[in-house]
Design an enzyme around this catalytic site. Structure first.
Site, PDB file in Angstrom:
ATOM      1  N   LYS A 175      -8.864   3.604  -2.637  1.00 50.88           N
ATOM      2  CA  LYS A 175      -9.362   2.497  -1.112  1.00 50.88           C
ATOM      3  C   LYS A 175     -10.840   3.377  -0.903  1.00 50.88           C
ATOM      4  O   LYS A 175     -10.514   4.242  -1.369  1.00 50.88           O
ATOM      5  CB  LYS A 175      -8.296   2.837  -0.448  1.00 50.88           C
ATOM      6  CG  LYS A 175      -8.413   2.043   1.550  1.00 50.88           C
ATOM      7  CD  LYS A 175      -7.692   2.629   1.755  1.00 50.88           C
ATOM      8  CE  LYS A 175      -7.938   2.050   3.257  1.00 50.88           C
ATOM      9  NZ  LYS A 175      -6.467   1.885   3.914  1.00 50.88           N
ATOM     10  N   CYS A 228      -5.097  -2.932   2.741  1.00 51.76           N
ATOM     11  CA  CYS A 228      -5.224  -2.658   3.944  1.00 51.76           C
ATOM     12  C   CYS A 228      -6.113  -3.364   4.810  1.00 51.76           C
ATOM     13  O   CYS A 228      -6.499  -4.023   4.609  1.00 51.76           O
ATOM     14  CB  CYS A 228      -4.647  -1.352   4.238  1.00 51.76           C
ATOM     15  SG  CYS A 228      -3.889  -0.971   6.021  1.00 51.76           S
ATOM     16  N   GLU A 263       1.094  -1.078  -0.299  1.00 50.82           N
ATOM     17  CA  GLU A 263      -0.105   0.199   0.046  1.00 50.82           C
ATOM     18  C   GLU A 263       1.078   1.611   0.095  1.00 50.82           C
ATOM     19  O   GLU A 263       1.678   1.187   0.567  1.00 50.82           O
ATOM     20  CB  GLU A 263      -1.067   0.000   0.886  1.00 50.82           C
ATOM     21  CG  GLU A 263      -1.892   1.345   1.576  1.00 50.82           C
ATOM     22  CD  GLU A 263      -2.922   1.133   2.338  1.00 50.82           C
ATOM     23  OE1 GLU A 263      -3.340   1.605   2.477  1.00 50.82           O
ATOM     24  OE2 GLU A 263      -2.303   0.883   3.592  1.00 50.82           O
TER      25      GLU A 263
END
Length: 333
Positions: free
Chosen positions: A130, A164, A48
């Site tokens: 995200k 994540c 990430e």
């Protein structure tokens, strides 16, 4: 439908970013792409926000103390049409390898935690953001939307990616499973933050979440993580209290099979290396014979998910999608 290579080798990165330095980060990325290609990998997965590194400063002090970092972080974030991402796309083409890159994406004054998957010919297979940055990340990064939960056809099977703590969002995961995902990129930072404060941020908890994704989704999962060194800690932590909250190491990259088995060797948490695994997509049907939560094991008469896949942007001039320019045919590219 894209022709699919059923058996291939995959690599996941465990390494320290070049903190807050996009140019040096791109150089290190290109070197790792070349290393993975020499190792016979058909795909390499990065952590990430690999470029310009995870913003640990968000967790270590007051908002006022973060201000000196924010400008540097913006300045070293990437645009989808910028020279940094173009250089990485050219490296993918040069070495004939698929690249799953995690990075901070800059869109004028806003940042997003983004992932772009680049095919072995340099074209873009997948670009996503995200959906909801985690906790204090929301003070730096904007949000994605339902169009960012997508699985695409690729030469390496049905491919998707999450960042994540998206791996602890049951509905987001289910939306991915339902699209027939076969190869999943799980991009994480390092797990050196808050070791003695918040167990849910620990390596143990996040490894478990990633392994469960493989079992539930019946997919191969490439887990890529960052490492932080004492020198990296020195960049972000200036007080004894901050040093107690951020410790060295934090890497735990690995690859899981569709039945949840770890199919790579374990690395020391501070080691920089690539982990490799042999992928056989035909193993997925065997795993899903037992569990297929979005298929034969589902009960839509009792529960079902509504997934809004259209982009939800504040301004929509026609179709609002990230635009990637064509790569020029240049000497040695």
């Amino acid at each position: 439908m894209t022709d699919t290579l059923r058996k291939f080798r995959a690599a996941a990165v465990q390494a320290e970013p070049v903190w807050l330095d996009a140019a040096a980060g791109v150089a290190k990325t290109v070197d790792l792409i070349a290393e993975a290609a020499r190792g016979g990998a058909a795909i390499i997965a990065f952590p990430e926000v690999w470029i310009p590194g995870y913003p640990h400063f968000l967790w270590l002090g007051s908002v006022a103390a973060q201000v000196p970092f924010v400008g540097r972080y913006h300045a070293n974030s990437l645009t989808v049409d910028g020279p940094e991402l173009t250089a990485i796309r050219r490296a993918a083409r040069q070495h004939g390898i698929t690249v799953a890159l995690g990075y901070s994406e800059k869109v004028y004054g806003s940042l997003h935690i983004s992932q772009t998957v680049i095919a072995a010919d340099g074209t873009v297979l997948l670009h996503r953001r995200k959906l909801r940055p985690t906790h204090v990340e929301r003070s730096l990064f904007g949000e994605g939307d339902g169009s960012d939960l997508k699985v695409v056809d690729s030469p390496l099977g049905r491919l998707g990616a999450l960042n994540c703590a998206e791996h602890v969002q049951p509905l987001s995961k289910y939306a991915m499973y339902a699209q027939g995902e076969e190869l999943h990129i799980a991009s994480w930072p390092c797990f050196g933050l808050y070791r003695d404060v918040a167990h849910q941020l620990s390596a143990e908890a996040n490894i478990a979440a990633t392994q469960v994704y493989a079992i539930e989704g019946g997919s191969f999962v490439l887990m890529a993580t960052q490492v932080i060194s004492p020198a990296g800690i020195d960049l972000f932590a200036t007080t004894d209290e901050q040093r107690r909250l951020l410790s060295a190491g934090g890497g735990c990259s690995r690859i899981y099979g569709p039945d949840g088995r770890m199919i790579t060797k374990a690395l020391d948490e501070g080691e920089e290396a690539l982990v490799y695994a042999e992928i056989d997509l035909d193993e997925i049907s065997i795993a899903k014979n037992a569990y297929d939560p979005a298929g034969h094991y589902a009960r839509p008469d009792a529960t079902y998910l509504v997934h809004h896949r259209e982009p939800r942007r504040p301004v929509v001039p026609g179709v609002d999608e990230a635009t990637f320019p064509e790569l020029e045919e240049t000497e040695g590219a």
